[in-house]
Design an enzyme around this catalytic site. Structure first.
Site, mmCIF file in Angstrom:
data_model
loop_
_atom_site.group_PDB
_atom_site.id
_atom_site.type_symbol
_atom_site.label_atom_id
_atom_site.label_comp_id
_atom_site.label_asym_id
_atom_site.label_seq_id
_atom_site.Cartn_x
_atom_site.Cartn_y
_atom_site.Cartn_z
ATOM 1 C CG ASP A 48 -2.011 -0.987 1.214
ATOM 2 O OD1 ASP A 48 -2.047 -1.825 0.289
ATOM 3 O OD2 ASP A 48 -2.848 -0.948 2.130
ATOM 4 C CG ASP A 49 0.352 3.762 2.450
ATOM 5 O OD1 ASP A 49 -0.840 3.496 2.195
ATOM 6 O OD2 ASP A 49 0.791 3.910 3.612
ATOM 7 C CG HIS A 99 -4.398 2.671 -0.533
ATOM 8 N ND1 HIS A 99 -5.247 1.876 0.211
ATOM 9 C CD2 HIS A 99 -3.433 3.108 0.350
ATOM 10 C CE1 HIS A 99 -4.816 1.832 1.466
ATOM 11 N NE2 HIS A 99 -3.729 2.577 1.573
ATOM 12 C CG HIS A 103 -3.471 6.813 3.078
ATOM 13 N ND1 HIS A 103 -3.667 6.712 4.444
ATOM 14 C CD2 HIS A 103 -3.116 5.572 2.675
ATOM 15 C CE1 HIS A 103 -3.418 5.477 4.838
ATOM 16 N NE2 HIS A 103 -3.087 4.753 3.779
ATOM 17 C CE1 TYR A 140 -4.391 5.745 8.369
ATOM 18 C CE2 TYR A 140 -6.287 6.643 7.219
ATOM 19 C CZ TYR A 140 -4.995 6.791 7.685
ATOM 20 O OH TYR A 140 -4.309 7.955 7.471
ATOM 21 C CG HIS A 197 2.250 -0.034 4.400
ATOM 22 N ND1 HIS A 197 1.985 -1.023 5.335
ATOM 23 C CD2 HIS A 197 1.105 0.683 4.249
ATOM 24 C CE1 HIS A 197 0.728 -0.882 5.753
ATOM 25 N NE2 HIS A 197 0.175 0.128 5.116
#
Length: 252
Positions: A48-49, A99, A103, A140, A197
């Site tokens: 992710d991210d 995503h 965020h 999250y 991540h």
């Protein structure tokens, strides 16, 4: 559309040949919440991210195996500053999902704000790849009925959570993350979906090589999320057109 009860019964029948960790939760217009892979002996390592600085380093370590990257539009860096990187991930056969743009916790936003968070990153995918993402991971892991309703309106097919979290985004040590991987390896052949991540340097340099080696030695096949769902998976994009050429509109 199948009811949740019908889906549970269906996957019970399939369990004789395929290990099913959990039946999907059916939602509006076919949207499903997915907690794990379905195929026995398969693990989806998910990141992710990004995009940021380490995605290509991570991807290159997989060889012929595949990973999944859930990308933001403007989190660590602007996605339009990483066009070549995003295109390289896609060309290598890794699965890319949304995503959100920046965020944010979608459960704290209004319906219009949720649409905006999704639309902006979709537009970036379309410009860069010519594809709209149909797979989504909520920041999250946070979602509610309004979030699911908006995702369904926008044509998403699946919302992905996870079975195991390496804790890298929470500041856990490399040893902690490797211990999580050990737990997954010791669960073979139970299907798993692991949260990591791609923006953490030690994840790219230490956890990823450890995970690939440890899980392969345990007998696991490392695949993208669409593959590890077997027949329940689908092409994770909607084709919109040819990729674009950067211009003045490609900014964050």
């Amino acid at each position: 559309m199948f009811t949740k009860t019908a889906l549970t019964a269906l996957f019970s029948v399939l369990a004789a040949s395929v290990t099913v960790n959990a039946a999907p939760t059916a939602r509006q217009n076919g949207l499903q919440v997915i907690n794990s892979c379905y195929n026995s002996g398969q693990v989806a390592l998910t990141y992710d991210d990004g995009p940021y600085n380490y995605e290509n380093d991570i991807a290159n370590q997989f060889g012929d195996q595949k990973a999944t990257f859930f990308l933001n539009g403007n989190n660590y860096v602007c996605i339009y500053d990483r066009v070549d990187q995003v295109r390289a991930l896609h060309a290598a056969g890794h699965t890319l999902g949304s995503h959100t743009w920046s965020h944010k916790d979608l459960t704290t936003l209004s319906e219009g704000e949720i649409h905006e968070e999704l639309e902006k990153v979709e537009n970036a995918f379309i410009k860069i790849l010519g594809l709209k993402p149909l797979y989504f991971r909520p920041p999250y892991g946070s979602y509610n009925d309004l979030v699911l309703s908006v995702l369904a309106q926008r044509g998403y097919k699946k919302v992905f959570l996870w079975t195991d979290d390496t804790g890298d985004a929470n500041g856990e040590s490399v040893q902690y993350s490797q211990g999580v991987i050990d737990g997954v390896a010791n669960s073979y052949p139970e299907p798993k979906m692991v949260l990591e991540h791609s923006v953490i340097d030690t994840t790219a340099s230490q956890v990823v090589p450890y995970a690939i080696n440890r899980l392969n030695n345990a007998g696991y096949q490392l695949v993208a999320v669409d593959t590890c769902l077997g027949d329940a998976g689908e092409w994770p994009y909607e084709w919109v057109g040819e990729p674009g050429t950067p211009d003045g509109s490609w900014y964050c």
